[in-house]
Design a protein around this motif. Structure first.
Motif, PDB file in Angstrom:
ATOM      1  N   LEU A  48       1.617   3.056  -1.379  1.00  0.00           N
ATOM      2  CA  LEU A  48       1.060   3.507  -0.316  1.00  0.00           C
ATOM      3  C   LEU A  48       1.490   4.808   0.345  1.00  0.00           C
ATOM      4  N   GLY A  76      -4.036   5.379   2.998  1.00  0.00           N
ATOM      5  CA  GLY A  76      -4.094   4.853   4.070  1.00  0.00           C
ATOM      6  C   GLY A  76      -4.503   5.499   5.290  1.00  0.00           C
ATOM      7  N   ILE A  91       1.661  -3.294   7.138  1.00  0.00           N
ATOM      8  CA  ILE A  91       0.389  -2.416   6.422  1.00  0.00           C
ATOM      9  C   ILE A  91       0.562  -2.320   4.948  1.00  0.00           C
ATOM     10  N   CYS A  92       1.575  -2.150   4.295  1.00  0.00           N
ATOM     11  CA  CYS A  92       2.027  -2.448   3.136  1.00  0.00           C
ATOM     12  C   CYS A  92       1.599  -3.759   2.567  1.00  0.00           C
ATOM     13  N   LYS A  95      -2.433  -4.150   2.111  1.00  0.00           N
ATOM     14  CA  LYS A  95      -2.918  -3.109   1.215  1.00  0.00           C
ATOM     15  C   LYS A  95      -2.378  -3.491  -0.110  1.00  0.00           C
TER      16      LYS A  95
END
Length: 399
Positions: A48, A76, A91-92, A95
């Protein structure tokens, strides 16, 4: 007999298991049927790449260059300034990424780059220096989008343990996995990481031929490592760079040096004055024995034994000298006045040749025109005066 038959059956079954079964292709196939592709995508690395708010336009272009260069990357949205770095792990996960490159900007001047293995760690924090994007450089090198790169590391990476850890982390992030759906089965460029001056220098080259001819593609940047943390975007500090100086402190040092210039100049001037005073030779005294013994001794003895000097006479002499100098100045001034008058008379005489300061002759026709203009002006003034007098007389008479 029964036992022998059982043994034969067992041996035949074992032989069938040992021999591999060869699947023959069908005798006829329809052309519309797609060919079955065998893919073994085992190394499922996803990176990411995103940034926090407050980065400059050059940093944003560098981020886009890295996203285009790595086919296994995912973009992102920008991270808010209020959020802490521990939010990046969540967040990772959303995703579906296990590696991360974060661009963190401060004061729109300094750029920090994070390389991290999410959750498990480790994570590396670096200061990015001397950034040159692909748009700025405009180099001749080029490579296919999605092609796999060769990663070349300097020999110094294998000498120290913290450099080995950095090498492993960078290989997992920048190395595109085999049989990736977005990647292409070509190796046409090299990404090099070299160490110089306690910094990691990043370069990207195109492979022109098998002999080893290379052409640079870009981008260029330099990583100044600061710290290595045990966890993802946090945890205990495994290693800290002793040679690192923050950019704010570096700017303070530059300002101090600029402010010390005036002080250094004053110190140099004082030193020069002291050296001049040291090198100056003192005037010789008349009563010094070495000066008395030089030259004619008899003449010097007469001077020393002469009558004492009267101070009144000397003061009168000084006054007379001052008056004489004043009189000379007055006489010189009168002489200058006389010379100026004589020059004016000579110029007014007829028949003489007029000259400029440079010594050039003036044209006679021009002189005539000037004289005629002066005469006409005088006549006009006289006419005006007469007209005024006549007007006054008429007012007095009452006409």
């Amino acid at each position: 007999m029964v036992k022998i038959k059982k043994k034969l059956k067992r041996s035949l079954k074992e032989a069938e298991k040992a021999e591999p079964k060869i699947e023959l292709p069908p005798p006829s196939r329809n052309s519309d049927e797609p060919i079955a592709k065998k893919r073994k995508w085992i190394n499922k690395q996803r990176v990411l790449i995103f940034a926090s708010r407050g980065i400059s336009f050059t940093d944003r272009h560098l981020m886009k260059n890295l996203q285009n260069m790595l086919p296994h990357s995912r973009p992102g949205t920008k991270m808010e300034r209020k959020d802490t770095l521990t939010v990046v792990n969540e967040i990772c996960e959303m995703k579906n990424c296990n590696k991360c490159i974060l661009f963190e900007g401060r004061l729109r001047r300094d750029l920090y780059m994070w390389f991290a293995n999410v959750h498990e760690g480790p994570s590396l924090k670096c200061l990015v220096e001397s950034v040159f994007t692909m748009g700025e450089l405009k180099l001749t090198g080029n490579s296919l989008k999605g092609s796999r790169p060769l990663l070349s590391f300097d020999e110094k990476f294998s000498q120290e343990p913290h450099y080995r850890l950095m090498q492993e982390l960078l290989t997992q992030i920048f190395g595109t996995p085999k049989d990736l759906p977005k990647s292409q089965p070509f190796i046409d460029h090299v990404i090099s990481f070299s160490i110089l001056d306690n910094r990691i220098w990043f370069r990207n080259y195109q492979i022109l031929s098998e002999d080893g001819a290379l052409v640079e593609i870009g981008p260029r940047f330099c990583l100044n490592p600061i710290k290595i943390f045990a966890g993802g975007f946090g945890g205990k500090t495994i290693w800290e760079n002793p040679h690192y100086i923050s950019p704010a402190k570096f700017r303070q040092q530059l300002k101090r040096l600029a402010g010390q210039k005036y002080e250094l100049k004053n110190e140099e001037r004082e030193k020069q004055k002291q050296t001049k005073e040291m090198l100056q030779i003192e005037p010789a005294d008349e009563n010094d024995i070495s000066n008395i013994l030089r030259g004619d001794i008899l003449k010097k003895a007469k001077k020393l034994t002469a009558k004492p000097i009267d101070l009144k006479k000397e003061s009168d002499k000084a006054e007379t000298r001052a008056t004489l100098t004043e009189k000379k100045k007055i006489k010189e001034a009168f002489k200058m006045m006389k010379k100026q008058k004589e020059k004016a008379k000579e110029l007014s005489k007829p028949g003489l040749v007029m000259k400029t300061k440079d010594g050039k002759k003036i044209n006679k026709h021009k002189l005539k025109r000037l004289k005629e203009n002066l005469e006409q002006r005088k006549k006009m003034k006289d006419r005006k005066k007469k007209a005024k007098k006549q007007a006054v007389r008429k007012d007095v008479k009452g006409e």
